[in-house]
Scaffold this active site. Structure first.
Site, PDB file in Angstrom:
ATOM      1  N   GLY A  12       0.777  -1.241   0.000  1.00 15.06           N
ATOM      2  CA  GLY A  12       0.000   0.000   0.000  1.00 15.06           C
ATOM      3  C   GLY A  12       0.806   1.288   0.000  1.00 15.06           C
ATOM      4  CG  ASN A  14       1.248   3.362  -5.730  1.00 13.18           C
ATOM      5  OD1 ASN A  14       1.595   4.393  -6.308  1.00 13.18           O
ATOM      6  ND2 ASN A  14       1.835   2.195  -5.941  1.00 13.18           N
ATOM      7  CG  ASN A 101      -4.622  -1.191 -12.148  1.00 10.69           C
ATOM      8  OD1 ASN A 101      -4.371  -1.323 -10.947  1.00 10.69           O
ATOM      9  ND2 ASN A 101      -4.003  -1.914 -13.074  1.00 10.69           N
ATOM     10  CG  HIS A 103       0.374  -2.432 -15.310  1.00 17.94           C
ATOM     11  ND1 HIS A 103      -0.026  -3.640 -14.781  1.00 17.94           N
ATOM     12  CD2 HIS A 103       1.342  -2.707 -16.208  1.00 17.94           C
ATOM     13  CE1 HIS A 103       0.665  -4.611 -15.350  1.00 17.94           C
ATOM     14  NE2 HIS A 103       1.501  -4.077 -16.221  1.00 17.94           N
TER      15      HIS A 103
HETATM   16  C1  GRF Z   1       2.591  -1.040  -7.796  1.00 15.91           C
HETATM   17  O1  GRF Z   1       3.824  -1.238  -8.409  1.00 15.91           O
HETATM   18  C2  GRF Z   1       1.486  -0.994  -8.823  1.00 15.91           C
HETATM   19  O2  GRF Z   1       1.897  -0.591 -10.062  1.00 15.91           O
HETATM   20  C3  GRF Z   1       1.035  -2.413  -8.903  1.00 15.91           C
HETATM   21  O3  GRF Z   1       1.198  -2.931  -7.628  1.00 15.91           O
HETATM   22  C4  GRF Z   1       2.211  -2.221  -6.936  1.00 15.91           C
HETATM   23  C5  GRF Z   1       1.640  -1.815  -5.619  1.00 15.91           C
HETATM   24  O4  GRF Z   1       2.578  -1.302  -4.746  1.00 15.91           O
HETATM   25  N1  GRF Z   1      -0.291  -2.499  -9.447  1.00 15.91           N
HETATM   26  P1  GRF Z   1       2.141  -0.719  -3.356  1.00 15.91           P
HETATM   27  O5  GRF Z   1       1.306  -1.793  -2.650  1.00 15.91           O
HETATM   28  O6  GRF Z   1       1.325   0.506  -3.611  1.00 15.91           O
HETATM   29  O7  GRF Z   1       3.386  -0.443  -2.623  1.00 15.91           O
END
Ligand code: GRF
Length: 188
Positions: A12, A14, A101, A103
């Site tokens: 998490g 992000n 999303n 990616h």
């Molecule tokens: C990110 O690299 C995103 O692109 C992918 O999953 C990862 C999530 O990372 N979909 P985090 O859980 O936000 O650290």
């Protein structure tokens, strides 16, 4: 005030970035009103630490229906931030244009089933790509197939590794995800 719902399956970072951007004003007039995970993960703890409503809906066929029941009536944007389940066709159609999303590659390359986390970076290196990056795209029933909203790339260096790619791509994600959220929220 716009309501953002974040779906997570992992660490998490992000999600944390979105929370931080709301707190420091980089994302304005919005709140994360709900975090939902499809498995036990640190993303849920991040929500708890910030007193954000959070739920665990175990992954499986009924996930999308259960999620729909939890969503606030005013759901402005659903952000998949490291979320590994596939949302149902019906759910994607109901919230068309409101689900994005992030990616860790330059879609349409290196997307689809099995293309997540280190698998993506391994495939990029194996294909001897000259660049990689991150993509924010709209979510449709097809995995990683929705319209691309924002992308940022960088040149792959000669001694690049899975770990170095992952780190560089996370930095890019932290830049383009809040940017995309701001742009989308301004439009709706
Ligand atoms: C990110 O690299 C995103 O692109 C992918 O999953 C990862 C999530 O990372 N979909 P985090 O859980 O936000 O650290």
């Amino acid at each position: 005030m716009k309501n953002i719902i974040v779906l997570v399956s992992g660490g998490g970072t992000n999600l944390q970035r979105i929370i931080d951007c709301i707190e420091n004003g980089e994302i304005s007039n919005a709140q994360v009103s709900l975090v939902v995970a499809d498995r036990q993960c640190f993303g849920l703890d991040r929500a708890k630490n910030h007193n954000i409503e959070n739920h665990l809906i175990p992954r499986g066929k009924t996930f999308s229906t259960a999620l729909k029941q939890l969503l606030p009536e005013k759901t402005d944007l659903i952000v998949l931030a490291g979320f590994l389940s596939i949302l149902s066709k019906e759910f994607c159609e109901t919230f068309k244009g409101k689900i994005i999303n992030i990616h860790p590659a330059l879609l349409p390359k290196f997307g689809g089933k099995g293309m997540w986390g280190h698998h993506v970076h391994e495939a990029v290196l194996a294909a001897e790509e000259k660049e990689s990056g991150a993509t924010v795209h709209y979510v449709t029933p097809g995995i990683d197939e929705g319209e691309i909203f924002l992308q940022k790339s960088f040149s792959i260096s000669e001694n690049e590794t899975v770990e170095s790619l992952a780190q560089k791509i996370h930095e890019i994600e932290f830049e383009i995800l809040p940017k995309a959220i701001n742009l989308i929220l301004k439009k709706i």
